[in-house]
Write a protein that holds these residues in place. Structure first.
Motif, PDB file in Angstrom:
ATOM      1  N   TYR A  70    -134.044 -32.543 -37.291  1.00 35.49           N
ATOM      2  CA  TYR A  70    -132.662 -32.824 -36.882  1.00 35.49           C
ATOM      3  C   TYR A  70    -132.486 -34.215 -36.252  1.00 35.49           C
ATOM      4  O   TYR A  70    -131.527 -34.913 -36.588  1.00 35.49           O
ATOM      5  N   PRO A  71    -133.412 -34.660 -35.395  1.00 37.48           N
ATOM      6  CA  PRO A  71    -133.272 -36.042 -34.907  1.00 37.48           C
ATOM      7  C   PRO A  71    -133.404 -37.070 -36.045  1.00 37.48           C
ATOM      8  O   PRO A  71    -132.689 -38.080 -36.059  1.00 37.48           O
ATOM      9  N   ALA A  72    -134.295 -36.806 -36.998  1.00 36.81           N
ATOM     10  CA  ALA A  72    -134.445 -37.733 -38.135  1.00 36.81           C
ATOM     11  C   ALA A  72    -133.160 -37.765 -38.952  1.00 36.81           C
ATOM     12  O   ALA A  72    -132.700 -38.847 -39.352  1.00 36.81           O
ATOM     13  N   LEU A  73    -132.551 -36.614 -39.190  1.00 33.66           N
ATOM     14  CA  LEU A  73    -131.295 -36.566 -39.945  1.00 33.66           C
ATOM     15  C   LEU A  73    -130.178 -37.301 -39.203  1.00 33.66           C
ATOM     16  O   LEU A  73    -129.379 -38.012 -39.823  1.00 33.66           O
ATOM     17  N   ALA A  74    -130.138 -37.145 -37.883  1.00 37.10           N
ATOM     18  CA  ALA A  74    -129.109 -37.838 -37.088  1.00 37.10           C
ATOM     19  C   ALA A  74    -129.283 -39.353 -37.200  1.00 37.10           C
ATOM     20  O   ALA A  74    -128.299 -40.086 -37.366  1.00 37.10           O
ATOM     21  N   ARG A  75    -130.525 -39.814 -37.119  1.00 42.55           N
ATOM     22  CA  ARG A  75    -130.786 -41.262 -37.259  1.00 42.55           C
ATOM     23  C   ARG A  75    -130.434 -41.736 -38.673  1.00 42.55           C
ATOM     24  O   ARG A  75    -129.840 -42.801 -38.843  1.00 42.55           O
ATOM     25  N   LEU A  76    -130.824 -40.957 -39.673  1.00 41.72           N
ATOM     26  CA  LEU A  76    -130.514 -41.331 -41.058  1.00 41.72           C
ATOM     27  C   LEU A  76    -129.005 -41.410 -41.269  1.00 41.72           C
ATOM     28  O   LEU A  76    -128.513 -42.316 -41.952  1.00 41.72           O
ATOM     29  N   GLU A  77    -128.257 -40.483 -40.660  1.00 41.70           N
ATOM     30  CA  GLU A  77    -126.798 -40.518 -40.782  1.00 41.70           C
ATOM     31  C   GLU A  77    -126.231 -41.749 -40.081  1.00 41.70           C
ATOM     32  O   GLU A  77    -125.378 -42.455 -40.644  1.00 41.70           O
ATOM     33  N   SER A  78    -126.728 -42.037 -38.873  1.00 42.88           N
ATOM     34  CA  SER A  78    -126.197 -43.195 -38.137  1.00 42.88           C
ATOM     35  C   SER A  78    -126.509 -44.512 -38.858  1.00 42.88           C
ATOM     36  O   SER A  78    -125.781 -45.489 -38.705  1.00 42.88           O
ATOM     37  N   MET A 108    -146.733 -39.818 -44.501  1.00 46.52           N
ATOM     38  CA  MET A 108    -145.302 -39.816 -44.747  1.00 46.52           C
ATOM     39  C   MET A 108    -144.609 -39.380 -43.461  1.00 46.52           C
ATOM     40  O   MET A 108    -145.006 -38.426 -42.823  1.00 46.52           O
ATOM     41  N   SER A 109    -143.580 -40.086 -43.115  1.00 45.35           N
ATOM     42  CA  SER A 109    -142.828 -39.759 -41.909  1.00 45.35           C
ATOM     43  C   SER A 109    -141.840 -38.627 -42.208  1.00 45.35           C
ATOM     44  O   SER A 109    -141.515 -38.352 -43.364  1.00 45.35           O
ATOM     45  N   VAL A 110    -141.364 -37.981 -41.158  1.00 48.30           N
ATOM     46  CA  VAL A 110    -140.345 -36.941 -41.316  1.00 48.30           C
ATOM     47  C   VAL A 110    -139.100 -37.553 -41.943  1.00 48.30           C
ATOM     48  O   VAL A 110    -138.440 -36.936 -42.782  1.00 48.30           O
ATOM     49  N   ARG A 111    -138.817 -38.771 -41.571  1.00 56.87           N
ATOM     50  CA  ARG A 111    -137.680 -39.504 -42.135  1.00 56.87           C
ATOM     51  C   ARG A 111    -137.807 -39.587 -43.662  1.00 56.87           C
ATOM     52  O   ARG A 111    -136.882 -39.255 -44.391  1.00 56.87           O
ATOM     53  N   SER A 112    -138.973 -40.017 -44.143  1.00 58.49           N
ATOM     54  CA  SER A 112    -139.193 -40.123 -45.589  1.00 58.49           C
ATOM     55  C   SER A 112    -139.190 -38.747 -46.250  1.00 58.49           C
ATOM     56  O   SER A 112    -138.701 -38.597 -47.369  1.00 58.49           O
ATOM     57  N   LEU A 113    -139.737 -37.763 -45.557  1.00 61.41           N
ATOM     58  CA  LEU A 113    -139.748 -36.406 -46.111  1.00 61.41           C
ATOM     59  C   LEU A 113    -138.317 -35.887 -46.284  1.00 61.41           C
ATOM     60  O   LEU A 113    -137.987 -35.306 -47.320  1.00 61.41           O
ATOM     61  N   CYS A 114    -137.465 -36.119 -45.302  1.00 61.35           N
ATOM     62  CA  CYS A 114    -136.057 -35.708 -45.424  1.00 61.35           C
ATOM     63  C   CYS A 114    -135.397 -36.411 -46.607  1.00 61.35           C
ATOM     64  O   CYS A 114    -134.696 -35.774 -47.407  1.00 61.35           O
ATOM     65  N   GLY A 168    -129.781 -44.759 -48.891  1.00 59.87           N
ATOM     66  CA  GLY A 168    -130.873 -43.851 -48.533  1.00 59.87           C
ATOM     67  C   GLY A 168    -131.899 -43.739 -49.643  1.00 59.87           C
ATOM     68  O   GLY A 168    -133.113 -43.724 -49.396  1.00 59.87           O
ATOM     69  N   ARG A 169    -131.419 -43.691 -50.868  1.00 57.25           N
ATOM     70  CA  ARG A 169    -132.324 -43.625 -52.021  1.00 57.25           C
ATOM     71  C   ARG A 169    -133.159 -44.914 -52.098  1.00 57.25           C
ATOM     72  O   ARG A 169    -134.371 -44.869 -52.319  1.00 57.25           O
ATOM     73  N   ALA A 170    -132.509 -46.054 -51.879  1.00 55.35           N
ATOM     74  CA  ALA A 170    -133.237 -47.333 -51.900  1.00 55.35           C
ATOM     75  C   ALA A 170    -134.263 -47.380 -50.766  1.00 55.35           C
ATOM     76  O   ALA A 170    -135.404 -47.835 -50.960  1.00 55.35           O
ATOM     77  N   GLU A 171    -133.883 -46.923 -49.585  1.00 64.88           N
ATOM     78  CA  GLU A 171    -134.804 -46.879 -48.437  1.00 64.88           C
ATOM     79  C   GLU A 171    -136.000 -45.984 -48.757  1.00 64.88           C
ATOM     80  O   GLU A 171    -137.146 -46.321 -48.443  1.00 64.88           O
ATOM     81  N   PHE A 172    -135.738 -44.834 -49.381  1.00 64.40           N
ATOM     82  CA  PHE A 172    -136.816 -43.915 -49.737  1.00 64.40           C
ATOM     83  C   PHE A 172    -137.779 -44.572 -50.725  1.00 64.40           C
ATOM     84  O   PHE A 172    -138.998 -44.531 -50.542  1.00 64.40           O
ATOM     85  N   VAL A 225    -127.827 -41.157 -45.083  1.00 67.84           N
ATOM     86  CA  VAL A 225    -127.374 -39.834 -45.523  1.00 67.84           C
ATOM     87  C   VAL A 225    -125.952 -39.634 -45.011  1.00 67.84           C
ATOM     88  O   VAL A 225    -125.522 -40.287 -44.056  1.00 67.84           O
ATOM     89  N   THR A 226    -125.243 -38.746 -45.678  1.00 68.25           N
ATOM     90  CA  THR A 226    -123.941 -38.317 -45.187  1.00 68.25           C
ATOM     91  C   THR A 226    -124.053 -36.834 -44.868  1.00 68.25           C
ATOM     92  O   THR A 226    -124.967 -36.152 -45.343  1.00 68.25           O
ATOM     93  N   VAL A 227    -123.129 -36.361 -44.052  1.00 68.35           N
ATOM     94  CA  VAL A 227    -123.129 -34.946 -43.702  1.00 68.35           C
ATOM     95  C   VAL A 227    -121.706 -34.420 -43.839  1.00 68.35           C
ATOM     96  O   VAL A 227    -120.737 -35.118 -43.529  1.00 68.35           O
ATOM     97  N   ARG A 228    -121.608 -33.217 -44.357  1.00 68.45           N
ATOM     98  CA  ARG A 228    -120.317 -32.540 -44.428  1.00 68.45           C
ATOM     99  C   ARG A 228    -120.498 -31.131 -43.857  1.00 68.45           C
ATOM    100  O   ARG A 228    -121.584 -30.566 -43.943  1.00 68.45           O
ATOM    101  N   GLU A 229    -119.459 -30.636 -43.266  1.00 71.83           N
ATOM    102  CA  GLU A 229    -119.538 -29.303 -42.690  1.00 71.83           C
ATOM    103  C   GLU A 229    -118.866 -28.318 -43.636  1.00 71.83           C
ATOM    104  O   GLU A 229    -117.723 -28.527 -44.060  1.00 71.83           O
ATOM    105  N   GLU A 230    -119.596 -27.259 -43.974  1.00 70.16           N
ATOM    106  CA  GLU A 230    -119.059 -26.209 -44.833  1.00 70.16           C
ATOM    107  C   GLU A 230    -118.810 -24.981 -43.978  1.00 70.16           C
ATOM    108  O   GLU A 230    -119.714 -24.504 -43.295  1.00 70.16           O
ATOM    109  N   PRO A 231    -117.576 -24.466 -44.002  1.00 69.97           N
ATOM    110  CA  PRO A 231    -117.283 -23.275 -43.202  1.00 69.97           C
ATOM    111  C   PRO A 231    -118.030 -22.054 -43.727  1.00 69.97           C
ATOM    112  O   PRO A 231    -118.307 -21.960 -44.920  1.00 69.97           O
ATOM    113  N   GLN A 232    -118.359 -21.153 -42.796  1.00 68.65           N
ATOM    114  CA  GLN A 232    -119.001 -19.887 -43.143  1.00 68.65           C
ATOM    115  C   GLN A 232    -118.241 -18.773 -42.430  1.00 68.65           C
ATOM    116  O   GLN A 232    -117.903 -18.923 -41.260  1.00 68.65           O
ATOM    117  N   ALA A 233    -118.010 -17.694 -43.114  1.00 72.16           N
ATOM    118  CA  ALA A 233    -117.273 -16.570 -42.531  1.00 72.16           C
ATOM    119  C   ALA A 233    -118.040 -15.990 -41.341  1.00 72.16           C
ATOM    120  O   ALA A 233    -119.193 -15.587 -41.476  1.00 72.16           O
TER     121      ALA A 233
END
Length: 185
Positions: free
Chosen positions: A42-50, A1-7, A76-80, A54-62
């Protein structure tokens, strides 16, 4: 299993940060499938987003930088699912303990005994974690239950084998440590 599939696998169970994906892949329920480092996640997530998987959202933290939370898309689900339909690679199993076992005749018996006892303790801990996770899992996911049961069965077998045959391994070291009696005597 690739890191991509694991993510994608981890994200198919719910949104997660890169840190949470790493933790699931090393300590959590996904730690049995493949290894993934931060340097590969992180590189796998960046490729998956591009690729729109996958989508990414930023959540603020104090008092801290915002955290990036990833979500799997329908694509992404279909790809998986497609990746799971490919022939899987053979399972890999690496064991430092088995290297000691292979060379038991070269080692002092006390070293082999400690290795057997240490391996039993490791298996017991792994079994404890699997049973705890299995008990706490309240998700109605039959695949998770089956996979957990499989892991528990493997750990139980390993522990039983060590209990039944551990002394035979120690005996290999003891026999090798005995002085050779000269045939001429």
């Amino acid at each position: 299993m690739s890191v991509r599939s694991l993510c994608l696998a981890i994200l198919s169970f719910g949104d997660a940060t890169g840190y949470e994906i790493r933790k699931e892949s090393t300590e959590g329920r996904f730690s049995y499938f493949d290894d993934a480092s931060f340097g590969s996640i992180y590189p796998a997530l960046a490729r998956l987003e591009s690729e729109g998987l996958v989508t990414v959202r930023e959540e603020p933290q104090a008092g801290k930088p915002g955290r990036k939370v990833y979500s799997i898309t329908d694509a992404g689900r279909a790809e998986f699912v497609n990746s799971l339909c490919e022939p899987q690679a053979p399972d890999t199993f690496k064991s430092p303990f088995l290297l000691i076992a292979l060379n038991a005749g070269l080692l002092p018996p006390e070293v082999v005994r400690r290795a057997v006892e240490r391996r039993k303790a490791q298996v017991q801990e792994e079994l404890r974690l699997l049973l705890e996770c299995h008990k706490e899992c309240d998700c109605p996911h039959p695949g998770s239950d089956w996979t957990s049961d499989y892991g528990i069965a493997c750990m139980n077998f390993t522990l039983a084998y060590l209990e039944e045959h551990g002394e035979a391994l120690i005996k290999i070291a003891e026999d090798a440590a005995k002085p050779v009696v000269a045939a001429a005597e």
